[in-house]
Design a protein around this motif. Structure first.
Motif, PDB file in Angstrom:
ATOM      1  N   VAL A 303       0.846  -1.207   0.000  1.00  0.00           N
ATOM      2  CA  VAL A 303       0.000   0.000   0.000  1.00  0.00           C
ATOM      3  C   VAL A 303       0.875   1.249   0.000  1.00  0.00           C
ATOM      4  O   VAL A 303       0.555   2.246  -0.667  1.00  0.00           O
ATOM      5  N   GLY A 304       1.990   1.188   0.733  1.00  0.00           N
ATOM      6  CA  GLY A 304       2.895   2.335   0.774  1.00  0.00           C
ATOM      7  C   GLY A 304       3.514   2.652  -0.574  1.00  0.00           C
ATOM      8  O   GLY A 304       3.931   3.787  -0.819  1.00  0.00           O
ATOM      9  N   GLY A 305       3.580   1.665  -1.460  1.00  0.00           N
ATOM     10  CA  GLY A 305       4.124   1.915  -2.786  1.00  0.00           C
ATOM     11  C   GLY A 305       3.123   2.523  -3.751  1.00  0.00           C
ATOM     12  O   GLY A 305       3.501   3.002  -4.827  1.00  0.00           O
ATOM     13  N   LEU A 306       1.832   2.508  -3.372  1.00  0.00           N
ATOM     14  CA  LEU A 306       0.799   3.002  -4.284  1.00  0.00           C
ATOM     15  C   LEU A 306       0.819   4.519  -4.420  1.00  0.00           C
ATOM     16  O   LEU A 306       0.712   5.051  -5.528  1.00  0.00           O
ATOM     17  N   LEU A 307       0.920   5.222  -3.292  1.00  0.00           N
ATOM     18  CA  LEU A 307       0.867   6.686  -3.360  1.00  0.00           C
ATOM     19  C   LEU A 307       2.015   7.257  -4.190  1.00  0.00           C
ATOM     20  O   LEU A 307       1.775   8.114  -5.051  1.00  0.00           O
ATOM     21  N   PRO A 308       3.278   6.807  -3.973  1.00  0.00           N
ATOM     22  CA  PRO A 308       4.356   7.358  -4.806  1.00  0.00           C
ATOM     23  C   PRO A 308       4.153   7.121  -6.296  1.00  0.00           C
ATOM     24  O   PRO A 308       4.370   8.029  -7.106  1.00  0.00           O
ATOM     25  N   ILE A 309       3.724   5.914  -6.685  1.00  0.00           N
ATOM     26  CA  ILE A 309       3.589   5.665  -8.131  1.00  0.00           C
ATOM     27  C   ILE A 309       2.412   6.436  -8.713  1.00  0.00           C
ATOM     28  O   ILE A 309       2.482   6.943  -9.828  1.00  0.00           O
ATOM     29  N   PHE A 310       1.318   6.572  -7.952  1.00  0.00           N
ATOM     30  CA  PHE A 310       0.191   7.330  -8.481  1.00  0.00           C
ATOM     31  C   PHE A 310       0.495   8.823  -8.520  1.00  0.00           C
ATOM     32  O   PHE A 310       0.043   9.531  -9.429  1.00  0.00           O
ATOM     33  N   ASN A 311       1.262   9.319  -7.553  1.00  0.00           N
ATOM     34  CA  ASN A 311       1.686  10.719  -7.607  1.00  0.00           C
ATOM     35  C   ASN A 311       2.513  10.980  -8.863  1.00  0.00           C
ATOM     36  O   ASN A 311       2.287  11.947  -9.599  1.00  0.00           O
ATOM     37  N   THR A 312       3.510  10.112  -9.074  1.00  0.00           N
ATOM     38  CA  THR A 312       4.385  10.286 -10.239  1.00  0.00           C
ATOM     39  C   THR A 312       3.604  10.102 -11.533  1.00  0.00           C
ATOM     40  O   THR A 312       3.786  10.854 -12.497  1.00  0.00           O
ATOM     41  N   ALA A 313       2.717   9.095 -11.566  1.00  0.00           N
ATOM     42  CA  ALA A 313       1.915   8.862 -12.770  1.00  0.00           C
ATOM     43  C   ALA A 313       1.011  10.056 -13.064  1.00  0.00           C
ATOM     44  O   ALA A 313       0.765  10.393 -14.233  1.00  0.00           O
ATOM     45  N   SER A 314       0.510  10.705 -12.015  1.00  0.00           N
ATOM     46  CA  SER A 314      -0.332  11.884 -12.213  1.00  0.00           C
ATOM     47  C   SER A 314       0.470  13.014 -12.848  1.00  0.00           C
ATOM     48  O   SER A 314      -0.021  13.739 -13.719  1.00  0.00           O
ATOM     49  N   GLU A 315       1.730  13.146 -12.434  1.00  0.00           N
ATOM     50  CA  GLU A 315       2.601  14.153 -13.031  1.00  0.00           C
ATOM     51  C   GLU A 315       2.909  13.809 -14.489  1.00  0.00           C
ATOM     52  O   GLU A 315       2.981  14.690 -15.356  1.00  0.00           O
ATOM     53  N   VAL A 316       3.083  12.514 -14.761  1.00  0.00           N
ATOM     54  CA  VAL A 316       3.310  12.075 -16.138  1.00  0.00           C
ATOM     55  C   VAL A 316       2.065  12.339 -16.988  1.00  0.00           C
ATOM     56  O   VAL A 316       2.160  12.761 -18.149  1.00  0.00           O
ATOM     57  N   GLY A 317       0.878  12.094 -16.410  1.00  0.00           N
ATOM     58  CA  GLY A 317      -0.367  12.379 -17.120  1.00  0.00           C
ATOM     59  C   GLY A 317      -0.482  13.853 -17.472  1.00  0.00           C
ATOM     60  O   GLY A 317      -0.909  14.210 -18.585  1.00  0.00           O
ATOM     61  N   TYR A 318      -0.094  14.704 -16.538  1.00  0.00           N
ATOM     62  CA  TYR A 318      -0.071  16.145 -16.793  1.00  0.00           C
ATOM     63  C   TYR A 318       0.836  16.447 -17.985  1.00  0.00           C
ATOM     64  O   TYR A 318       0.479  17.203 -18.900  1.00  0.00           O
ATOM     65  N   GLY A 319       2.008  15.812 -17.985  1.00  0.00           N
ATOM     66  CA  GLY A 319       2.935  15.998 -19.097  1.00  0.00           C
ATOM     67  C   GLY A 319       2.361  15.497 -20.405  1.00  0.00           C
ATOM     68  O   GLY A 319       2.599  16.088 -21.466  1.00  0.00           O
ATOM     69  N   GLY A 320       1.598  14.405 -20.341  1.00  0.00           N
ATOM     70  CA  GLY A 320       0.970  13.873 -21.543  1.00  0.00           C
ATOM     71  C   GLY A 320      -0.006  14.853 -22.161  1.00  0.00           C
ATOM     72  O   GLY A 320      -0.119  14.951 -23.390  1.00  0.00           O
ATOM     73  N   VAL A 321      -0.733  15.589 -21.318  1.00  0.00           N
ATOM     74  CA  VAL A 321      -1.664  16.602 -21.820  1.00  0.00           C
ATOM     75  C   VAL A 321      -0.898  17.781 -22.413  1.00  0.00           C
ATOM     76  O   VAL A 321      -1.192  18.237 -23.528  1.00  0.00           O
ATOM     77  N   ILE A 322       0.084  18.275 -21.676  1.00  0.00           N
ATOM     78  CA  ILE A 322       0.835  19.454 -22.127  1.00  0.00           C
ATOM     79  C   ILE A 322       1.518  19.188 -23.464  1.00  0.00           C
ATOM     80  O   ILE A 322       1.517  20.034 -24.362  1.00  0.00           O
ATOM     81  N   LYS A 323       2.101  17.994 -23.619  1.00  0.00           N
ATOM     82  CA  LYS A 323       2.823  17.731 -24.864  1.00  0.00           C
ATOM     83  C   LYS A 323       1.867  17.527 -26.043  1.00  0.00           C
ATOM     84  O   LYS A 323       2.308  17.534 -27.199  1.00  0.00           O
ATOM     85  N   SER A 324       0.568  17.355 -25.755  1.00  0.00           N
ATOM     86  CA  SER A 324      -0.422  17.214 -26.834  1.00  0.00           C
ATOM     87  C   SER A 324      -0.904  18.563 -27.357  1.00  0.00           C
ATOM     88  O   SER A 324      -1.577  18.624 -28.394  1.00  0.00           O
ATOM     89  N   LEU A 325      -0.585  19.642 -26.653  1.00  0.00           N
ATOM     90  CA  LEU A 325      -1.021  20.973 -27.065  1.00  0.00           C
ATOM     91  C   LEU A 325      -0.208  21.461 -28.270  1.00  0.00           C
ATOM     92  O   LEU A 325       0.981  21.149 -28.401  1.00  0.00           O
ATOM     93  N   ALA A 326      -0.849  22.240 -29.106  1.00  0.00           N
ATOM     94  CA  ALA A 326      -0.158  22.772 -30.280  1.00  0.00           C
ATOM     95  C   ALA A 326       1.034  23.640 -29.881  1.00  0.00           C
ATOM     96  O   ALA A 326       2.078  23.632 -30.533  1.00  0.00           O
ATOM     97  N   VAL A 327       0.891  24.362 -28.758  1.00  0.00           N
ATOM     98  CA  VAL A 327       1.935  25.275 -28.323  1.00  0.00           C
ATOM     99  C   VAL A 327       3.190  24.535 -27.860  1.00  0.00           C
ATOM    100  O   VAL A 327       4.281  25.109 -27.789  1.00  0.00           O
ATOM    101  N   PHE A 328       3.047  23.229 -27.560  1.00  0.00           N
ATOM    102  CA  PHE A 328       4.187  22.491 -27.019  1.00  0.00           C
ATOM    103  C   PHE A 328       5.321  22.377 -28.031  1.00  0.00           C
ATOM    104  O   PHE A 328       6.487  22.280 -27.644  1.00  0.00           O
TER     105      PHE A 328
END
Length: 451
Positions: A303-328
């Motif tokens: 369970v202790g390993g879940l929060l770190p990976i989901f935190n990091t994955a959420s940051e990666v998801g944010y990056g996935g959105v930003i890199k999809s923008l035309a301005v990127f």
């Protein structure tokens, strides 16, 4: 306007993370807010069509590392092994070298695969006792622990099983031993530099009459039975050996390459996962009498390993959105046009992202997600070994990651019962200034051909 929206979202990410807002909620909200302003595509598409695929892909790739690493670290703490190793090193160094003892003991545990947060809890009582006995001001203790946990053992030493060292592997085709020479040189610079800095700072404070200080609320204990030190080292030695043999032996053999060719090839994180898994089994068997509730400890670790990976994955998801923008496309062009050699581009962009997010692993993951293929192309075009990009990237990520809003820093100060005003300056020197200086030096060496 679009570029302002992206920059503003990054600033808000840093600000609200510092204020304690969870990145699990913050990252998708800011991603959708940015899309709302730019109007590139609907916000719901941003969440389910851009954010989630990037986050899910990260979890799919790295969940085994987070899971085994978290369970291993938990069992090393529950069995008393981490405390036994910390106590042994502290005793061997003696109170006159208390700062070096804390840094090296912490670094050894981190390099052995124990998670950063477990190490903080394991080292703190030992370090506090050593500092008290040596009359070293306690305000320097968080920096000593941070120097061992958040720098050379996590990012620089080749073979470290910490998950940040596995993040570049799938994109760059490297392994955890990437660029061994510059890694070792960088690690030595960080370790020696931190010891020298804290010895200098503490000596000046003690010369002015400052002692350990009055800390009635610290409530520490270092007594209690712990395993023999040779037994305590056994799981760590096992992780080292299996990692090395699999990475440099079996997974590079012709038989292994042929065996896995039809399954997409060999995954560079496999050696870490297998090594940690075997060490977990060893801990459960050898220390079964010391681990009161093994099922609960394994559960808590998982369970202790879940929060770190989901935190990091959420940051990666944010990056996935930003890199999809035309301005990127323009943002990426600006990043790739940063003056200086290609390795400077890699280091500057990665450490800035790590600083914004307040996480070395998050910054590395975001850099790999958004810029990894471009970095690889840059390396190929300039004849740079991808392993050098791997090592420089994660060393740089271990620079600005520890700005005041960094969750690891906040946790460390909470555990040691100190605050930013008392201890942050020295934490910043040991975990930002010295690592960035070391990274700069190894960039020069790598440019001269050292790998």
């Amino acid at each position: 306007m679009d570029i302002i929206a992206v920059v503003l979202s990054l600033v808000l990410l840093m600000y609200f993370a510092y204020r304690g807002v969870t990145v699990l909620v913050l990252a998708p909200l800011l991603a959708m807010g940015t899309v709302f302003v730019t109007g590139d595509f609907p916000m719901l598409v941003a969440w389910t069509g851009k954010f989630m695929p990037a986050a899910a892909n990260y979890i799919q790739t790295y969940f085994p590392v987070f899971l085994t690493g978290a369970i291993f670290g938990k069992l090393m703490g529950a069995s008393g092994c981490a405390r036994s190793i910390a106590r042994f090193i502290s005793e061997k160094f003696g109170k006159e070298r208390a700062i070096a003892a804390v840094i090296i003991a912490t670094g050894l545990l981190v390099y052995g695969g124990v998670s950063l947060f477990v190490v903080v809890f394991a080292i703190y009582p030992i370090g506090a006792s050593l500092f008290r006995e040596a009359t070293i001001p306690k305000r320097f203790l968080p920096a000593a622990i941070a120097a061992g946990a958040f720098t050379f053992a996590m990012t620089a030493i080749p073979g470290t099983p910490q998950y940040i060292n596995t993040i570049p592997i799938p994109v760059f085709g490297t392994d955890i031993y990437a660029a061994p020479m510059i890694g070792l040189i960088g690690a030595a610079l960080m370790c020696i530099g931190s010891i020298a800095w804290l010895n200098l700072r503490s000596s000046k404070a003690m010369a002015k009459g400052e002692g350990y200080g009055d800390h009635p609320d610290e409530n520490i204990r270092i007594d209690g039975d712990v395993p023999a030190v040779w037994l305590a080292f056994l799981p760590i030695v096992l992780v080292f050996i299996i990692n090395f043999v699999l990475t440099n032996g079996y997974f590079k053999s012709e038989a292994a390459v042929e065996r896995y060719a039809s399954f997409g090839g060999i995954n560079g994180i496999w050696s870490v996962v297998v090594a940690l898994s075997v060490a977990i089994v060893l801990l459960l068997v050898v220390f079964r009498k010391r681990i009161a509730e093994p099922n609960q400890e394994v559960f808590d670790g998982a369970v202790g390993g879940l929060l770190p990976i989901f935190n990091t994955a959420s940051e990666v998801g944010y990056g996935g959105v930003i890199k999809s923008l035309a301005v990127f496309a323009g943002i990426k062009a600006a990043i790739m046009a940063i003056p200086g050699p290609p390795l400077v581009v890699v280091a500057v962009s990665t450490t800035l992202l790590a600083g914004i997010i307040g996480s070395s692993s998050g910054g590395t993951a975001l850099a790999v997600e958004a810029l990894g293929p471009d970095f690889l192309a840059l390396a190929t075009a300039n004849g740079i070994d991808p392993g050098v990009i791997h090592r420089i990237m994660i060393m740089a990520a271990g620079g600005l990651d520890t700005l005041p809003h960094c969750g690891a820093v906040i946790t460390l100060l909470a555990v040691t019962k100190l605050n930013h005003k008392q201890s942050y300056f020295d934490i910043a020197i040991c975990t930002m200034a010295i690592p960035l200086i070391a990274t700069t030096i190894v960039i020069v060496l790598a440019t001269l051909g050292v790998v």
